[in-house]
Motif scaffolding. Structure first.
Motif, short mmCIF file in Angstrom:
data_model
loop_
_atom_site.label_atom_id
_atom_site.label_comp_id
_atom_site.label_asym_id
_atom_site.label_seq_id
_atom_site.Cartn_x
_atom_site.Cartn_y
_atom_site.Cartn_z
N LYS A 1 -10.86 -9.16 -9.22
CA LYS A 1 -9.41 -8.96 -9.15
C LYS A 1 -8.78 -9.67 -7.95
N ALA A 2 -9.61 -10.28 -7.09
CA ALA A 2 -9.12 -10.84 -5.83
C ALA A 2 -8.01 -11.87 -6.03
N LYS A 3 -8.16 -12.76 -6.99
CA LYS A 3 -7.16 -13.81 -7.21
C LYS A 3 -5.79 -13.20 -7.50
N ILE A 4 -5.74 -12.20 -8.37
CA ILE A 4 -4.47 -11.57 -8.72
C ILE A 4 -3.93 -10.76 -7.54
N VAL A 5 -4.83 -10.06 -6.81
CA VAL A 5 -4.39 -9.29 -5.64
C VAL A 5 -3.74 -10.22 -4.62
N PHE A 6 -4.40 -11.33 -4.29
CA PHE A 6 -3.84 -12.27 -3.31
C PHE A 6 -2.50 -12.85 -3.79
N ARG B 1 10.87 -6.07 -8.60
CA ARG B 1 9.94 -7.19 -8.71
C ARG B 1 8.71 -6.73 -9.50
N PHE B 2 8.04 -7.66 -10.13
CA PHE B 2 6.87 -7.34 -10.96
C PHE B 2 5.60 -7.91 -10.35
N THR B 3 4.52 -7.14 -10.48
CA THR B 3 3.21 -7.62 -10.05
C THR B 3 2.38 -7.97 -11.27
N GLU B 4 1.45 -8.89 -11.08
CA GLU B 4 0.54 -9.26 -12.16
C GLU B 4 -0.60 -8.25 -12.21
N SER C 1 -4.48 -3.89 -8.54
CA SER C 1 -3.70 -5.13 -8.40
C SER C 1 -2.93 -5.20 -7.08
N GLY C 2 -2.96 -4.14 -6.28
CA GLY C 2 -2.24 -4.14 -5.00
C GLY C 2 -0.82 -3.60 -5.09
N THR C 3 -0.44 -3.03 -6.22
CA THR C 3 0.93 -2.58 -6.42
C THR C 3 1.32 -1.44 -5.48
N ILE C 4 0.41 -0.49 -5.24
CA ILE C 4 0.73 0.63 -4.34
C ILE C 4 0.96 0.10 -2.92
N ALA C 5 0.12 -0.83 -2.47
CA ALA C 5 0.30 -1.42 -1.14
C ALA C 5 1.65 -2.12 -1.04
N GLY D 1 8.21 -10.08 5.74
CA GLY D 1 7.58 -10.16 7.06
C GLY D 1 6.33 -9.33 7.27
N VAL D 2 5.65 -8.94 6.18
CA VAL D 2 4.43 -8.13 6.30
C VAL D 2 3.26 -8.87 5.66
N ARG D 3 2.14 -8.86 6.35
CA ARG D 3 0.91 -9.43 5.78
C ARG D 3 -0.04 -8.27 5.47
N ILE D 4 -0.33 -8.07 4.19
CA ILE D 4 -1.23 -7.00 3.76
C ILE D 4 -2.67 -7.45 3.97
N LYS D 5 -3.47 -6.60 4.64
CA LYS D 5 -4.89 -6.89 4.87
C LYS D 5 -5.68 -6.44 3.64
N CYS D 6 -6.45 -7.35 3.05
CA CYS D 6 -7.19 -7.08 1.82
C CYS D 6 -8.68 -7.00 2.09
N HIS D 7 -9.31 -5.93 1.62
CA HIS D 7 -10.74 -5.72 1.78
C HIS D 7 -11.35 -5.56 0.39
N PHE D 8 -12.33 -6.38 0.06
CA PHE D 8 -12.98 -6.30 -1.24
C PHE D 8 -14.41 -5.78 -1.06
N MET D 9 -14.53 -4.47 -1.21
CA MET D 9 -15.82 -3.78 -1.07
C MET D 9 -15.67 -2.39 -1.66
N ALA D 10 -16.78 -1.70 -1.81
CA ALA D 10 -16.73 -0.32 -2.29
C ALA D 10 -15.93 0.52 -1.30
N VAL D 11 -15.08 1.38 -1.82
CA VAL D 11 -14.26 2.25 -0.97
C VAL D 11 -15.14 3.10 -0.07
N GLU D 12 -16.25 3.60 -0.62
CA GLU D 12 -17.15 4.44 0.17
C GLU D 12 -17.65 3.69 1.41
#
Length: 193
Positions: free
Chosen positions: A77-82, A11-14, A53-57, A92-103
């Motif tokens: 990048k949120a729109k493409i990540v979602f 499968r391909f991600t955007e 883009s969330g590909t690793i997740a 059957g998995v829901r990935i939890k997305c956090h948009f903030m500095a990693v630190e």
């Protein structure tokens, strides 16, 4: 980008538009790392930092991880990540997305993970501090692994805080280090006489 293995293989991600919009982790590197993790990822927790883009997740979900979170600082990048992470719901998995500095996420996070993957931009200079913070805050579960992707010219030490290098893989001019606790983190216990 293509998911390299598991239930969502092929499968391909955007990805965001523009030459500098995102620096995707190389397919070969992702395929190799997840070949290493595949036998042990089933039912495990996984954190993808500097997610892009969330590909690793998604790759983690594809290989069986069931409790998956990602963190990406760039809210544009949120729109493409979602859009991408909806694919995980098909298995059957829901990935939890956090948009903030990693630190900031590392300072606030109270969860523990079996696997943490960091893919900071190659010019990023605070990799050692990120690894040290993750170890000090005991974000890894017992027997967990922290992985970081970085350029060969920015060498990382074999020991950082309470984490020690247990594996290293080289992909051209980039490297992925695998760190684990030197010893199992101590749990706070109350002794009774």
């Amino acid at each position: 980008m293509r998911i390299t293995g598991g239930k969502l293989k092929g499968r391909f991600t955007e990805t965001p538009y523009g030459k500098m919009a995102i620096r995707p982790a190389m397919d070969k590197m992702r395929e190799s790392v997840f070949a290493i993790l595949d036998p042990v990822l089933e039912g495990k927790s996984f954190l993808d930092l500097f997610s892009g883009s969330g590909t690793i997740a998604l790759e983690a979900v594809s290989h069986g991880a069931t409790d998956v979170s990602l963190c990406e600082m760039d809210k544009s990048k949120a729109k493409i990540v979602f859009q991408n992470v909806k694919m995980a719901e098909e298995v059957g998995v829901r990935i939890k997305c956090h948009f903030m500095a990693v630190e900031l996420y590392l300072k606030r996070c109270r969860e523990k993970y079996d696997y943490i993957f960091m893919d900071p931009p190659f010019p990023y200079k605070f990799r050692k501090e990120l690894i040290e913070t993750s170890g000090t805050r005991q974000m890894l579960k017992e027997n967990g692994r922290l992985m970081i992707h970085y350029p060969e010219e920015d060498a990382l030490p074999d020991e950082i805080g309470n984490l020690v290098l247990v594996d290293k893989r080289i992909y051209g001019r980039s490297i992925v280090n695998f760190y684990a606790y030197k010893t199992a983190p101590e749990e706070k216990t109350t002794e009774q006489n």
